[in-house]
Design a protein around this motif. Structure first.
Motif, PDB file in Angstrom:
ATOM      1  N   GLU A 462     -20.948  91.174  35.871  1.00 39.29           N
ATOM      2  CA  GLU A 462     -19.642  91.723  36.239  1.00 39.29           C
ATOM      3  C   GLU A 462     -19.684  92.439  37.581  1.00 39.29           C
ATOM      4  O   GLU A 462     -18.812  92.244  38.440  1.00 39.29           O
ATOM      5  N   THR A 504     -19.324  82.469  35.052  1.00 36.45           N
ATOM      6  CA  THR A 504     -18.077  83.039  34.562  1.00 36.45           C
ATOM      7  C   THR A 504     -18.365  83.812  33.281  1.00 36.45           C
ATOM      8  O   THR A 504     -19.446  83.699  32.690  1.00 36.45           O
ATOM      9  N   ALA A 505     -17.372  84.575  32.837  1.00 43.02           N
ATOM     10  CA  ALA A 505     -17.530  85.299  31.570  1.00 43.02           C
ATOM     11  C   ALA A 505     -17.758  84.326  30.423  1.00 43.02           C
ATOM     12  O   ALA A 505     -18.469  84.635  29.462  1.00 43.02           O
ATOM     13  N   GLU A 506     -17.167  83.140  30.524  1.00 40.20           N
ATOM     14  CA  GLU A 506     -17.262  82.168  29.433  1.00 40.20           C
ATOM     15  C   GLU A 506     -18.607  81.455  29.389  1.00 40.20           C
ATOM     16  O   GLU A 506     -19.123  81.157  28.314  1.00 40.20           O
ATOM     17  N   GLU A 706     -10.297  93.993  23.159  1.00 43.10           N
ATOM     18  CA  GLU A 706      -9.948  92.569  23.160  1.00 43.10           C
ATOM     19  C   GLU A 706      -8.965  92.206  22.050  1.00 43.10           C
ATOM     20  O   GLU A 706      -8.392  91.125  22.064  1.00 43.10           O
ATOM     21  N   SER A 713      -0.037  89.128  32.782  1.00 39.42           N
ATOM     22  CA  SER A 713      -0.917  89.096  33.950  1.00 39.42           C
ATOM     23  C   SER A 713      -0.115  89.250  35.233  1.00 39.42           C
ATOM     24  O   SER A 713       1.078  88.916  35.282  1.00 39.42           O
ATOM     25  N   THR A 717      -3.743  86.183  38.699  1.00 34.10           N
ATOM     26  CA  THR A 717      -4.799  86.840  37.913  1.00 34.10           C
ATOM     27  C   THR A 717      -4.682  86.437  36.450  1.00 34.10           C
ATOM     28  O   THR A 717      -3.710  85.797  36.039  1.00 34.10           O
ATOM     29  N   GLU A 718      -5.666  86.826  35.673  1.00 37.57           N
ATOM     30  CA  GLU A 718      -5.592  86.670  34.232  1.00 37.57           C
ATOM     31  C   GLU A 718      -6.449  87.728  33.558  1.00 37.57           C
ATOM     32  O   GLU A 718      -7.432  88.211  34.123  1.00 37.57           O
ATOM     33  N   TRP A 719      -6.020  88.100  32.364  1.00 40.77           N
ATOM     34  CA  TRP A 719      -6.824  89.015  31.563  1.00 40.77           C
ATOM     35  C   TRP A 719      -8.068  88.263  31.092  1.00 40.77           C
ATOM     36  O   TRP A 719      -7.974  87.192  30.516  1.00 40.77           O
ATOM     37  N   THR A 720      -9.212  88.846  31.360  1.00 44.37           N
ATOM     38  CA  THR A 720     -10.489  88.199  31.049  1.00 44.37           C
ATOM     39  C   THR A 720     -11.267  89.042  30.054  1.00 44.37           C
ATOM     40  O   THR A 720     -11.497  90.228  30.291  1.00 44.37           O
ATOM     41  N   ILE A 722     -14.715  89.945  28.521  1.00 46.49           N
ATOM     42  CA  ILE A 722     -16.130  89.879  28.893  1.00 46.49           C
ATOM     43  C   ILE A 722     -16.939  90.151  27.630  1.00 46.49           C
ATOM     44  O   ILE A 722     -17.136  91.307  27.253  1.00 46.49           O
TER      45      ILE A 722
END
Length: 873
Positions: A462, A504-506, A706, A713, A717-720, A722
């Protein structure tokens, strides 16, 4: 060693094996009561997006393509005698690797023409054979020619071509082949076994590795006493890091496709101790720099050892001597690629003065540049330079000091993994570019963290993603302390430095899985990844050096919960360790089992001490049991350490786990040994009367960030989410951070008892520093229909004298900021309420929300999540 000493050693080792065997049996019994592991595949969850080039080597006997090794023979390796020495050395490593994998030797040939069926290696412009292949149109190097550290691997006719755009491009291409045939970069440093395959066939094709996104990528060996220094003395017979030691370091760096090193500097002088250190680095292709307080290619020890002769490290009063000291440093690194650190800090990594004397430092830099020009007989800008804005040096920059355009500006984190400052859009235009100095090891307030890796995987990703998003791509350097046991954080950091955009977070844990597959085999990769990830998360809650009996809440059951989490993880790690083939066990112990066991034992020890103190105060006879438990676990810590240092890997890593980690009172306490925690015993336990009780009353709503009901958003952008971020479940943030968060919001739905008009609401966010706005980052919070409040959560999260010890250090060490606001609760017909959070600045990571209805009792990990989870519509 005398016979008596030998008998004592054997007796100790037999005792150790018996204790370990007994403990293993106990852990295995405990696993019976532990739920079965989830079969959910992380690889499926995060996809199979690759971080490196695809696997182009086949080991099946039926494989068709270029045969590196097959049927008891192996291909010769050819390179031009005119090529770089580092390329020749790497080619010889490849020859050794092919032999280790296949059992058949590959000859390394120079001069003449390569025979068919050869591995042809070379640097564009340095290899006549490679240049001829380009001229003949046999290989197309348009993607890599003239680029930085890129390479091409291609099957052409009956040959395998490895062509580098430059010296390190060729070297990286060679080590890429080594990695693809099964040789881990950690084969020596973590004793990773090399798989045996008599067939090694490169699939027909063209494989191109483009330039890294970050130009200079490397590590800092630091805080090297007592562990690394004692290990080097035991292993290489010297009191300093000689070239035999550094050769292993350089090879590891290059196999990890990095290029940069700050050598160890506590008691060592890299350039002075062994002149071959610098020569070998230049030959092998490793760029050397010096740390933030070692200017002009001089090591601090070079001054410290002659302080009486040289005088004060004070430019105002001793300029002539210091200038000459600088001049000698530049003279000795001529002809290398070394990055020269400019500027100046105080003697021994201290501030140069109480106030930021901008004029003095500007004079120092001006004179340093003149020395560089005079010594090299070239314009100063032709010698690459770095200005490290570390700690108080950043104040000079903020006060208006600037350096010439060609100098790399090196920013840093707060030593705890939080980026302090990032360049603005205007600052990103600085031609010399920007760098980041990041820590997974640190000596300093509030406490050192040197013993084990305590950096969560998600935190590293991050913050380095944040760093890259803000245009910091010229230099990344990681403080890895003793190097071991930072095997995975180092790998992740350097792989990210090559191409941050692929993480990425994913898909982040795909990298962890690939790492585990490489070290322990594909069969064990999924489970090893899960354990390594959870260990990193748990260890990130609090460093072992800061852990004590008061860290967690005993009365709420929190202490038992976190200790049990570690014990469960230890059981799972031990279960996997037992299932491994013998050749994998040392590597697994170094990277996973020992850290998990050591931390699990430490948690169990402090939990036992907390129970002992509580029950002793209650006059409960069980206090004596917990005193004994504390003593046993303290002893077990030393036995685990003894095994790592003396038995594992045949004693190869003796002293590497010498670091003190129990009994810290301050960051700079000088007591070298672990201290047994204080316990109490009842003299007449049979007469004691127990009063020990727990309370678990509700009266609060606790929600993981979460588990939102709705979110909006901002544009672009988008809410991510983590996963595993923070202390409990995860973190949630608006990404990318470089975009505005205006109009973004996230809403939580809950049912509150009717009649309430006000509540205390606790918002927990990650301890992000005010990198975007020095006046602090803000968010809004309020119930629907009620008034909103704006919260500035990091205005005072800085190193100002009024904040540094009372707010900054405790907060960054704990990794979170909790703010409480009193909010009006509007009346509703059924008690349903919507609570909305709106970030007003980038980089805010929400972790948890607690609405106190009178039953909230402060605890380290906060309360268990309420049963009224979000509704899904």
């Amino acid at each position: 060693m005398g016979k008596g000493e030998q008998r004592l050693k054997l007796s100790n080792e037999n005792l150790l094996h018996k204790i370990i065997d007994d403990y293993m049996r106990l852990i295995l019994k405990l696993t019976v009561g532990i739920s079965l592991l989830c079969n959910y595949s992380y690889a499926q969850q995060f996809g199979s997006r690759l971080i490196r080039l695809p696997q182009y080597v086949d080991v099946l006997s039926s494989a068709r393509g270029f045969e590196i090794a097959k049927s008891g023979s192996s291909a010769a390796i050819y390179l031009d005698d005119n090529d770089w020495e580092g390329v020749k050395r790497a080619a010889n490593h490849l020859s050794d690797d092919i032999y280790k994998v296949s059992g058949t030797a590959s000859k390394v040939l120079t001069g003449g023409s390569p025979a068919k069926g050869s591995i042809i290696i070379g640097t564009i412009g340095k290899s006549k054979v490679i240049d001829k292949l380009i001229t003949q149109g046999k290989i197309d190097v348009s993607q890599i020619k003239g680029q930085w550290e890129s390479y091409l691997i291609q099957t052409v006719d009956d040959n395998l071509i490895v062509a580098g755009s430059d010296k390190r491009g060729a070297i990286f291409g060679i080590y890429d082949v080594s990695e693809k045939i099964g040789v881990s970069p950690w084969y020596w440093w973590a004793d990773v076994p090399i798989p045996q395959n008599k067939t090694l066939v490169v699939k027909p094709g063209r494989y191109v590795q483009e330039s890294p996104k970050v130009k200079y990528r490397g590590i800092f060996l630091n805080d090297e006493h007592p562990a690394l220094a004692n290990w080097v003395k035991n292993s290489f017979g010297t009191n300093y890091g000689n070239h035999q030691f550094y050769e292993h370091v350089y090879e590891l760096i290059l196999r990890l496709k990095a290029n940069y090193l700050w050598p160890a500097m506590w008691a060592w002088a890299f350039y002075q101790d062994d002149p071959r250190n610098s020569e070998l680095a230049n030959e092998m292709g490793v760029v050397i720099g010096t740390s933030h307080h070692e200017p002009m290619a001089r090591n601090h020890q070079e001054w410290s050892r002659k302080r009486k002769e040289f005088g004060a490290w004070n430019y105002s009063t001793n300029q002539k001597v210091i200038d000459n000291f600088f001049r000698e440093g530049i003279a000795r690194v001529q002809g290398t690629e070394d990055l020269v650190t400019i500027g100046m800090r105080g003697d021994g990594d201290e501030p140069m003065s109480e106030d930021s004397n901008v004029g003095l430092l500007e004079t120092i830099v001006k004179n340093q540049r003149k020395i560089i020009k005079d010594v090299t007989q070239k314009p100063a800008q032709e010698t690459p330079q770095v200005w490290a804005l570390y700690k108080e040096v950043l104040d000079y920059y903020e006060a208006g000091m600037r350096v010439p355009d060609d100098v790399i500006m090196l920013l840093c984190d707060d030593n705890w993994g939080n980026v302090r400052r990032l360049p603005t859009a205007k600052e990103r235009k600085h031609p010399g570019g920007w760098g980041m100095y990041y820590h997974v090891d640190y000596v300093g307030a509030p406490r050192n963290y040197k013993w084990l890796n305590v950096s969560p995987i998600q935190n590293i990703w991050e913050q380095m993603q944040l760093t890259y998003d803000y245009g910091v791509d010229k230099l990344w350097v990681l403080n890895v302390g003793d190097l071991k046991p930072m095997e995975y954080p180092m790998t992740l950091f350097l792989d990210m430095a090559w191409d941050p955009e692929r993480f990425t977070a994913e898909n982040l844990l795909t990298h962890t899985r690939q790492f585990c597959a490489q070290q322990f085999g594909e069969t064990h990769a999924e489970e090893a990844m899960r354990i390594l990830n959870l260990y990193s998360k748990y260890a990130g809650r609090v460093t072992p050096e800061m852990l004590d009996r008061n860290t967690y809440n005993l009365e709420t059951g929190e202490w038992k919960k976190v200790s049990d989490e570690y014990l469960k993880l230890e059981a799972e790690a031990l279960r996997q360790y037992i299932s491994l083939k013998p050749q994998y066990k040392d590597a697994y112990k170094q990277i996973i089992l020992f850290p998990v066991q050591a931390m699990a034992n430490l948690y169990e020890m402090y939990y036992a001490q907390a129970m002992n103190h509580k029950l002793y105060a209650d006059n409960n006879p069980e206090a004596n049991f917990w005193a004994d438990k504390t003593v046993l676990t303290f002893k077990r810590d030393s036995l685990l350490t003894y095994d790592y240092n003396n038995i594992m890997s045949g004693g190869k890593w003796k002293h590497m786990m010498d670091q003190k980690h129990i009994g810290y009172t301050s960051w700079n306490d000088n007591f070298p040994k672990n201290l047994m925690p204080q316990v109490y015993r009842l003299n007449n336990p049979e007469r004691a009367v127990g009063k020990y009780v727990f309370s678990a009353d509700k009266g609060y709503v606790s929600i993981e960030a979460e588990h939102f009901y709705n979110c909006e958003s901002a544009p672009g952008t988008e809410w991510t989410i983590i996963p595993y971020m923070g202390r409990t479940l995860s973190g949630v943030a608006i990404m990318p951070y470089s975009k505005s968060a205006k109009n973004a919001s996230i809403t939580y739905k809950m049912h509150l008892p009717e009649g309430l008009s006000i509540a205390d609401v606790y918002i927990v966010v990650k301890s992000t520093l005010a990198f975007h706005d020095k006046t602090g980052h803000k968010y809004k919070v309020g119930f629907k229909g009620g008034s909103e409040k704006v919260v500035n959560f990091n205005l005072d999260l800085n190193e100002d004298k009024k904040n540094v010890y009372t707010i900054f250090y405790p907060t960054v060490a704990g990794r979170i900021v909790e703010k409480m606001v009193k909010l009006n609760i509007p009346a509703t017909h059924d008690g349903t309420q919507l609570l909305t959070l709106s970030p007003l600045d980038p980089g805010i990571v929400f972790e948890k929300i607690v609405v106190d209805l009178g039953g909230y009792k402060k605890s380290y990990l906060y309360m268990d999540e309420s049963s009224n989870k979000r509704e899904i519509k």
